[in-house]
Structures are given as C-alpha cells and as structure tokens.
Design an enzyme around this catalytic site. Structure first.
Site, mmCIF file in Angstrom:
data_model
loop_
_atom_site.group_PDB
_atom_site.id
_atom_site.type_symbol
_atom_site.label_atom_id
_atom_site.label_comp_id
_atom_site.label_asym_id
_atom_site.label_seq_id
_atom_site.Cartn_x
_atom_site.Cartn_y
_atom_site.Cartn_z
ATOM 1 C CG ASP A 153 -0.347 7.393 11.040
ATOM 2 O OD1 ASP A 153 -0.444 8.130 12.039
ATOM 3 O OD2 ASP A 153 0.714 6.820 10.732
ATOM 4 C CG ASP A 156 -0.067 3.607 20.467
ATOM 5 O OD1 ASP A 156 -0.786 3.119 21.343
ATOM 6 O OD2 ASP A 156 1.020 3.102 20.161
ATOM 7 N NE ARG A 218 6.767 5.460 5.545
ATOM 8 C CZ ARG A 218 6.411 5.949 6.721
ATOM 9 N NH1 ARG A 218 5.141 6.041 7.049
ATOM 10 N NH2 ARG A 218 7.317 6.345 7.591
#
Ligand SMILES: Nc1nc2c(ncn2[C@@H]2O[C@H](COP(=O)(O)O)[C@@H](O)[C@H]2O)c(=O)[nH]1
Ligand SMILES: [Mg+2]
Length: 240
Positions: A153, A156, A218
C-alpha cells in the site's frame, strides 16, 4: 523544498533487488494539493474524522490502470507471482488484478499471466540499521524460480521493504520487484524506492482504500488525511 524537486532527488534511488531496471516516475501529489471534503462523498461514519481528501478514489483507479499497463509492458508474456502485503495492500491488489485480467481478453496485446499469494509483514528496527522482519502467511517455499512482484500500500521509511526483499530473494525467487500505490516524501526515508509506484505523497498520515488507523478507515474509498478528531476518536474506540 518543492514537491517535484524533492521527488526528483528521491529518484537517485536504490531500487529493490539490485535490479538494473530504471523505474518510471510516480505521479506527484504536491504538498498543498487537497480536494475539498464537501465536493466528494465521504462515508457518514467518518464525517469529521478526516481533514482532507488527498486522492479521490477515481484518480486512484485511473492511475492503477496505467500501472497495470507498465507492468504488462515490462513483464510481457512472463508469468508473475503477485505477493500482496496484507491488510493494507489488499484494495490495490484487487484493483490491479482486475486491470491485469482485462489484458487477457485482447489477443493483440502481450499477456501477463499471474499467480498470487498473501503475506503479513511486521518490521522491527533493531540496534543495527538493517532491521528484521517477521512474515506470516504465504507459501515462501513456493517462490523458488518465480518472478515476484510485491504489492504494497505505502512505502514510508522503506524499512519494511528493505527487510522483506532479502528474505524473498533467499527463497530463490528469479526476480523480486515492488509495486506500491503510495510512496511518502519523508526525511526518514532509507532511500528505498519501488519499481512501480502510483503516487508520491506529502509526509502526512493517510487512511482509506484499505489503509487504516487502528483498523478503522479501511472501508473508505478515497485516500484521506486523518484529522485530530479522527485520531482521538479511534484511539479511544480501541481502548474500549
Ligand atoms: N495507514 C497508514 N499506514 C502507513 C502509513 N505510512 C506507513 N504506513 C504503514 O507502514 C508500512 C510501511 O512503512 P515503512 O516505514 O516500513 O516503509 C506500510 O505498509 C503501512 O502499513 C500511513 O500514512 N498510513
Ligand atoms: Mg503495508
């Protein structure tokens, strides 16, 4: 630093897997860009819990269709093994395979046959800079000889992917690449970059499209920035 300039610098990158492949640029979401909440439909149960819409759902889907084309182009007629990182990567995974499946219907295009599996990954930053990773689920023994494409997803700091990839390579995968829907422009980045990245985003905590805060959000389609009230509310809810 301007977002575009920051992203250009970030392209001086260490790609996954020592792969000689040079990645295409992600679409850059500028530091100031946001879409007004009252112009889009946000689920009633999250009203007040998000500060702004960073990427509307339609834009996410449009971008995934292009990522699928890039993947088809690069893997032409090669079977890929998609390894979806749960739970955050699951919405991107679903929409990506929907786009890839469409190519099966066009005989004039190259095919991208695919197999897939699901894993959960937890990364730990130890005293050493390499970190370590705990993988659960998935059949790692089945990776031998496969062209693995990790579906994530968001990247970072990059620590999760930096820790995961050597484990997959050690299982004898023929190649390992990463596709991530999002990549954060953060000073904490290890320098790791994925091969196929949808959007470069500002350094903000995002939720929606399967990205969560304490398991909430979500179920929201848009990718949004959480508000202070959202943080407070869903921290409270998980305390019980
Ligand atoms: N819901 C959100 N999850 C996030 C965000 N930024 C990171 N993450 C989670 O961490 C890993 C990757 O982190 P890394 O530092 O190891 O690269 C990612 O898979 C997410 O689960 C965020 O803004 N929102
Ligand atoms: Mg993830």
């Amino acid at each position: 630093m301007m977002a575009v300039e920051q992203d250009r610098r970030a392209r001086n990158v260490r790609l996954a897997s020592g792969d000689a492949f040079s990645r295409r640029d992600p679409f850059v979401i500028g530091d100031q860009l946001s879409f007004p909440l009252d112009m889009f439909s946000v689920p009633h149960h999250y009203k007040g819990d998000v500060k702004e819409i960073m990427i509307p759902h339609g834009l996410v889907i449009d971008r995934i269709q292009k990522l699928a084309k890039d993947i088809r182009h690069d893997y032409a007629d090669t079977t890929i093994h998609l390894l979806c990182v749960l739970k955050g990567g699951s919405a991107y995974f679903q929409d990506l395979i929907t786009a890839l499946r469409r190519f099966h219907d066009h005989a004039d295009h190259s095919y991208v046959p695919f197999t897939f599996d699901f894993i959960k990954v937890k990364s730990y930053k130890g005293v050493s800079s390499t970190g370590s990773v705990q993988i659960t689920g998935g059949d790692l023994a089945a990776l031998e000889g496969k062209n693995v494409l990790v579906v994530e997803d968001i990247i970072d700091t990059g620590l999760t992917m930096e820790s995961l990839l050597p484990v997959l390579e050690a299982r004898g995968a023929n190649s390992v690449r990463v596709t991530s829907l999002l990549e954060k422009r953060t000073e904490l980045s290890s320098g790791f970059r994925g091969h196929y990245v949808g959007f470069s985003i500002p350094d903000k905590f995002v939720v929606g499209y399967c990205l969560d805060f304490n398991e909430f959000f979500r179920d929201m389609d848009h990718i949004c920035v959480i508000s202070d009230r959202g943080i407070e509310r869903f921290t409270e809810e998980t305390r019980g």
